[in-house]
Design a protein around this motif. Sequence first.
Motif, PDB file in Angstrom:
ATOM      1  N   PRO A  67       0.807  -1.219   0.000  1.00  0.00           N
ATOM      2  CA  PRO A  67       0.000   0.000   0.000  1.00  0.00           C
ATOM      3  C   PRO A  67       0.839   1.268   0.000  1.00  0.00           C
ATOM      4  O   PRO A  67       0.430   2.292  -0.551  1.00  0.00           O
ATOM      5  CB  PRO A  67      -0.849  -0.117   1.273  1.00  0.00           C
ATOM      6  CG  PRO A  67      -0.164  -1.129   2.109  1.00  0.00           C
ATOM      7  CD  PRO A  67       0.503  -2.063   1.175  1.00  0.00           C
ATOM      8  N   LEU A  68       2.035   1.197   0.598  1.00  0.00           N
ATOM      9  CA  LEU A  68       2.912   2.367   0.581  1.00  0.00           C
ATOM     10  C   LEU A  68       3.449   2.615  -0.820  1.00  0.00           C
ATOM     11  O   LEU A  68       3.638   3.771  -1.232  1.00  0.00           O
ATOM     12  CB  LEU A  68       4.060   2.180   1.573  1.00  0.00           C
ATOM     13  CG  LEU A  68       3.647   2.092   3.049  1.00  0.00           C
ATOM     14  CD1 LEU A  68       4.872   1.924   3.936  1.00  0.00           C
ATOM     15  CD2 LEU A  68       2.856   3.336   3.463  1.00  0.00           C
ATOM     16  N   LEU A  69       3.687   1.539  -1.572  1.00  0.00           N
ATOM     17  CA  LEU A  69       4.098   1.690  -2.967  1.00  0.00           C
ATOM     18  C   LEU A  69       2.958   2.283  -3.799  1.00  0.00           C
ATOM     19  O   LEU A  69       3.194   3.080  -4.713  1.00  0.00           O
ATOM     20  CB  LEU A  69       4.529   0.344  -3.538  1.00  0.00           C
ATOM     21  CG  LEU A  69       5.898  -0.161  -3.083  1.00  0.00           C
ATOM     22  CD1 LEU A  69       6.123  -1.590  -3.565  1.00  0.00           C
ATOM     23  CD2 LEU A  69       7.010   0.750  -3.593  1.00  0.00           C
ATOM     24  N   PHE A  70       1.722   1.882  -3.499  1.00  0.00           N
ATOM     25  CA  PHE A  70       0.554   2.472  -4.159  1.00  0.00           C
ATOM     26  C   PHE A  70       0.535   3.985  -3.906  1.00  0.00           C
ATOM     27  O   PHE A  70       0.356   4.781  -4.831  1.00  0.00           O
ATOM     28  CB  PHE A  70      -0.717   1.819  -3.623  1.00  0.00           C
ATOM     29  CG  PHE A  70      -1.976   2.198  -4.360  1.00  0.00           C
ATOM     30  CD1 PHE A  70      -2.549   1.311  -5.258  1.00  0.00           C
ATOM     31  CD2 PHE A  70      -2.592   3.425  -4.152  1.00  0.00           C
ATOM     32  CE1 PHE A  70      -3.710   1.648  -5.937  1.00  0.00           C
ATOM     33  CE2 PHE A  70      -3.753   3.770  -4.821  1.00  0.00           C
ATOM     34  CZ  PHE A  70      -4.317   2.886  -5.714  1.00  0.00           C
ATOM     35  N   ALA A  71       0.733   4.376  -2.641  1.00  0.00           N
ATOM     36  CA  ALA A  71       0.749   5.800  -2.299  1.00  0.00           C
ATOM     37  C   ALA A  71       1.904   6.515  -2.991  1.00  0.00           C
ATOM     38  O   ALA A  71       1.760   7.658  -3.441  1.00  0.00           O
ATOM     39  CB  ALA A  71       0.849   5.972  -0.783  1.00  0.00           C
ATOM     40  N   ALA A  72       3.063   5.839  -3.097  1.00  0.00           N
ATOM     41  CA  ALA A  72       4.219   6.439  -3.762  1.00  0.00           C
ATOM     42  C   ALA A  72       3.939   6.659  -5.250  1.00  0.00           C
ATOM     43  O   ALA A  72       4.309   7.689  -5.818  1.00  0.00           O
ATOM     44  CB  ALA A  72       5.451   5.555  -3.579  1.00  0.00           C
ATOM     45  N   ALA A 123       1.612  -2.472  -7.770  1.00  0.00           N
ATOM     46  CA  ALA A 123       1.097  -1.506  -6.789  1.00  0.00           C
ATOM     47  C   ALA A 123       1.511  -0.092  -7.166  1.00  0.00           C
ATOM     48  O   ALA A 123       0.706   0.851  -7.106  1.00  0.00           O
ATOM     49  CB  ALA A 123       1.612  -1.850  -5.401  1.00  0.00           C
ATOM     50  N   LEU A 124       2.778   0.062  -7.590  1.00  0.00           N
ATOM     51  CA  LEU A 124       3.268   1.376  -7.988  1.00  0.00           C
ATOM     52  C   LEU A 124       2.515   1.889  -9.218  1.00  0.00           C
ATOM     53  O   LEU A 124       2.113   3.058  -9.285  1.00  0.00           O
ATOM     54  CB  LEU A 124       4.766   1.293  -8.270  1.00  0.00           C
ATOM     55  CG  LEU A 124       5.513   2.618  -8.435  1.00  0.00           C
ATOM     56  CD1 LEU A 124       5.584   3.361  -7.109  1.00  0.00           C
ATOM     57  CD2 LEU A 124       6.919   2.367  -8.974  1.00  0.00           C
ATOM     58  N   ARG A 125       2.307   0.990 -10.196  1.00  0.00           N
ATOM     59  CA  ARG A 125       1.601   1.380 -11.411  1.00  0.00           C
ATOM     60  C   ARG A 125       0.150   1.744 -11.127  1.00  0.00           C
ATOM     61  O   ARG A 125      -0.385   2.729 -11.677  1.00  0.00           O
ATOM     62  CB  ARG A 125       1.659   0.241 -12.430  1.00  0.00           C
ATOM     63  CG  ARG A 125       3.004   0.040 -13.089  1.00  0.00           C
ATOM     64  CD  ARG A 125       2.961  -1.084 -14.088  1.00  0.00           C
ATOM     65  NE  ARG A 125       1.992  -0.828 -15.159  1.00  0.00           N
ATOM     66  CZ  ARG A 125       1.644  -1.724 -16.081  1.00  0.00           C
ATOM     67  NH1 ARG A 125       2.164  -2.948 -16.040  1.00  0.00           N
ATOM     68  NH2 ARG A 125       0.782  -1.407 -17.022  1.00  0.00           N
ATOM     69  N   MET A 126      -0.508   0.963 -10.274  1.00  0.00           N
ATOM     70  CA  MET A 126      -1.902   1.267  -9.955  1.00  0.00           C
ATOM     71  C   MET A 126      -2.031   2.598  -9.224  1.00  0.00           C
ATOM     72  O   MET A 126      -2.956   3.380  -9.474  1.00  0.00           O
ATOM     73  CB  MET A 126      -2.493   0.138  -9.112  1.00  0.00           C
ATOM     74  CG  MET A 126      -2.681  -1.167  -9.880  1.00  0.00           C
ATOM     75  SD  MET A 126      -3.164  -2.531  -8.805  1.00  0.00           S
ATOM     76  CE  MET A 126      -4.794  -2.006  -8.305  1.00  0.00           C
TER      77      MET A 126
END
Length: 273
Positions: A95-100, A179-182
């Motif tokens: 989730p932190l990668l999603f936020a990033a 996650a990063l892409r999303m």
Amino acid sequence: MQQRLRPGESLAPAFAAARVRLGLVALLFALAALGWWWTVDRMRGMDTGPWTALGSLGWFLGVWVVMMAAMMFPSVSPTIALYSRMTRQRSPLSPLLFAAGYLLTWTAAGVGAFVLAAVAARISGGALAWDRAGRWAAGVTLLVAAVYELTPLKDVCLGKCRSPLGFLLGAWRDGRWGALRMGANNGAWCVGCCWALMASLFALGVMSVAWMAVVAGLIAVEKTLPWRRVATWGTAAFLFVLGVLLLAVPDAVPALTVPGDGGMGGMTPMGAR
């Protein structure tokens, strides 16, 4: 026949996930609070009103990223919580990668805003000074932002932001890279939804903490209020009134620093150099 969702129904899964992932949501709100504290400290005395100069690219981007975390993390936290609940990877890093990824898209938007401001200042040759075209450009920017609130493109982008489950199902990618892409994709829809509001912030004073808080509040209302039409039409009306006041009687706009009235900070208006 497709069933029509009741007001707020598309947000229900995200709010339910937020209640389950309270620790994650609390972390995002804590990061936002830290961002607000840092921003207030960093921007003290730097609000010179509409079209405040942005300084160097490195300095501006540092402030911009923290601003985006402060302004956007509260309203995007239900989406990140829902992603955390849906992913098979229970790592707290996902989730932190999603936020990033979300912040990465807003960083790219900040670079675009900086380049646009630099080009406008160079081409205008001082025409964006408040006592020349700056006041009119600021007022028109707010009126354009008001009109954009009622366009189909705004409606589509806001729909993606207000339907986290639909977005996640349609854009799902596995793994940490996914996650990063999303997160970046979600940020792109958010930029499409909020760019006019951010342009309004530049027109009112991008270094103004008061107007930063107002714009953040409008974004949160649009993304989370169950009555979607009330939120968008209310925001449009608010921006329209602000635009008219800025054109007609700028001194009547609360918390607006009018260039030339004294109290200028350490930065100069765009185009006044």
